[in-house]
Enzyme design. Structure first.
Site, PDB file in Angstrom:
ATOM      1  N   CYS A  75       0.836  -1.209   0.000  1.00  0.00           N
ATOM      2  CA  CYS A  75       0.000   0.000   0.000  1.00  0.00           C
ATOM      3  C   CYS A  75       0.863   1.249   0.000  1.00  0.00           C
ATOM      4  O   CYS A  75       1.310   1.707   1.055  1.00  0.00           O
ATOM      5  CB  CYS A  75      -0.938  -0.017   1.207  1.00  0.00           C
ATOM      6  SG  CYS A  75      -2.043   1.404   1.244  1.00  0.00           S
ATOM      7  N   CYS A 121      -0.618   4.147   1.967  1.00  0.00           N
ATOM      8  CA  CYS A 121      -0.477   4.034   3.425  1.00  0.00           C
ATOM      9  C   CYS A 121       0.959   4.327   3.855  1.00  0.00           C
ATOM     10  O   CYS A 121       1.191   5.008   4.848  1.00  0.00           O
ATOM     11  CB  CYS A 121      -0.809   2.631   3.933  1.00  0.00           C
ATOM     12  SG  CYS A 121      -2.181   1.817   3.166  1.00  0.00           S
ATOM     13  N   ASP A 122       1.924   3.766   3.149  1.00  0.00           N
ATOM     14  CA  ASP A 122       3.296   3.731   3.673  1.00  0.00           C
ATOM     15  C   ASP A 122       4.296   4.599   2.920  1.00  0.00           C
ATOM     16  O   ASP A 122       5.403   4.818   3.410  1.00  0.00           O
ATOM     17  CB  ASP A 122       3.823   2.278   3.624  1.00  0.00           C
ATOM     18  CG  ASP A 122       2.978   1.334   4.471  1.00  0.00           C
ATOM     19  OD1 ASP A 122       2.378   1.824   5.447  1.00  0.00           O
ATOM     20  OD2 ASP A 122       2.914   0.136   4.158  1.00  0.00           O
TER      21      ASP A 122
END
Ligand code: NAP
Length: 350
Positions: A170, A173-174
């Site tokens: 992701c 997300c990261d």
């Protein structure tokens, strides 16, 4: 006595549904998933995909700040003990923290939680039946399926070893984490997600290698143009990942790739590898019981509703969405599923 609402799943969709259903006095019963080795390996432990990520910077209402005081006062102390250590420094909320907060909010309104998987269902009987891994059968008038989806991984041991230390599925997300800034990164895949992830990561990274197994992208033309026109993105055509390279201290340091044309091997120096090779919805237990799409996602039957092919069964979150796949969109659909269940119950009693 049959339950009014059973919710399967414990990501943002499941907890949002539980918060709304419990506040409507429907006393929902949530099956949050079992703690098993199989679920650990598949990335399907309780609290969903967000619990596998680090910082969550795009969930509205959670700007970075000193969350330690808030978390210790909001969350049950017995749950705090199982969480990653809290830091007293200003930081964005983490996935595990956000999920514990949602779970707590649901229990504050008397949601009941069972730490078990549902492995089979009978959606034709009235009331319906759900059967758990531990062998318990529960009857229910409505069912909200919020079991999510899991990111596909390549299945390499080296990939597993570096999850959360450079290997991620992701980018949104990261991708902004310090270890990925101004460093070369690898994205694997050739679909729209891979291009989207590569384009997103190119904002932070010094370079992005897009490793695709064929010499033609699957992505839409407009997305392809975006990748090809981005000077920071280099497409590594017709290559597959051999091994993720790295060490205990630094995490990922590179990716070894092999040509599908001539088997030659090269190493791409990188501090991260992002998988964008599709997702698998967690619908195995529903096979033949509920209509699904060709890709196995639950088929919703009406626009703007969470209705499924069976009356009284509602679906929320990634299990019915292969497109948006965000915590906030999942939470929103969980709310809608609870309202749909409440209205269904009211109309059946009328
Ligand atoms: P996808 O379209 O199924 O693409 C998956 C990609 O991963 C393919 O290129 C595939 O290669 C590759 N792949 C699969 N298994 C692999 C393996 N084991 N090793 C190496 N490569 C592998 O999935 P997606 O990109 O996640 O897209 C899902 C849906 O969301 C699509 O409908 C897409 O259009 C949509 N979406 C849209 C947007 C947007 O419009 N902005 C953004 C993201 C997603 P092959 O091509 O060789 O099969």
């Amino acid at each position: 006595m049959a339950e009014k609402v059973v919710i399967i799943g414990s990501g943002p969709a499941g907890w949002a549904a539980a918060i709304y259903a419990s506040r409507a006095n429907l006393a929902p019963l949530v099956y949050e998933g079992a703690i098993t080795e199989e679920n650990r390996v598949n990335g399907t432990l309780p609290l969903g995909q967000l619990s596998l990520t680090t910082e969550v910077e795009n969930y509205p209402g959670f700007p970075a700040g000193r969350l330690d005081g808030f978390l210790t006062t909001a969350i049950d102390p017995t749950r705090l003990r199982g969480m990653p250590p809290l830091t007293d420094q200003s930081h964005p909320v983490t996935g595990p923290e956000l999920m514990e907060l949602m779970r707590q909010q649901a229990t504050n309104f008397e949601t009941r939680i069972v730490t078990d998987d549902i492995i089979d269902v009978d959606l034709d009987s009235r009331p319906m039946k759900v059967i758990s891994l531990e062998g318990r059968t529960v009857e229910t008038e409505t069912l909200i399926v919020a079991t999510g989806a899991r990111a596909n991984y390549l299945g390499l041991p080296s990939e597993d070893a570096f999850k959360n230390r450079g290997v991620s599925a992701c980018a949104v997300c990261d991708g902004a984490l310090p270890r990925f800034r101004n460093r070369p990164l690898v994205v694997v895949g050739g679909g729209d997600s891979a291009i989207e992830e590569a384009t997103y990561l190119a904002k932070y990274a010094s370079a992005v290698y897009l490793v695709h197994r064929r010499d033609e992208l699957r992505a839409s033309q407009i997305m392809q143009k975006r990748a090809i026109g981005n000077p920071k993105i280099e497409i590594v055509w017709s290559h597959v990942v051999n091994q993720v390279l790295g060490d205990e201290q630094q995490g990922v340091t590179g990716v070894s790739v092999r040509s599908t044309k001539d088997d030659s091997v090269q190493t791409l120096e990188a501090t991260g590898m992002f998988l964008a090779i599709g997702h698998t919805p967690n619908t195995d237990f529903l096979k033949g019981k509920l209509e699904t799409t060709a890709k196995g996602y639950i088929q919703l039957t009406e626009p703007f509703r969470t209705w499924t092919s069976k009356p009284g069964v509602f679906a929320a979150g990634d299990v019915a969405d292969d497109y948006y796949r965000q915590a906030i969109t999942s939470a929103g659909s969980g709310c809608r599923a609870a309202l749909d269940a409440e209205r269904y119950l009211a109309s059946s009693e009328a």
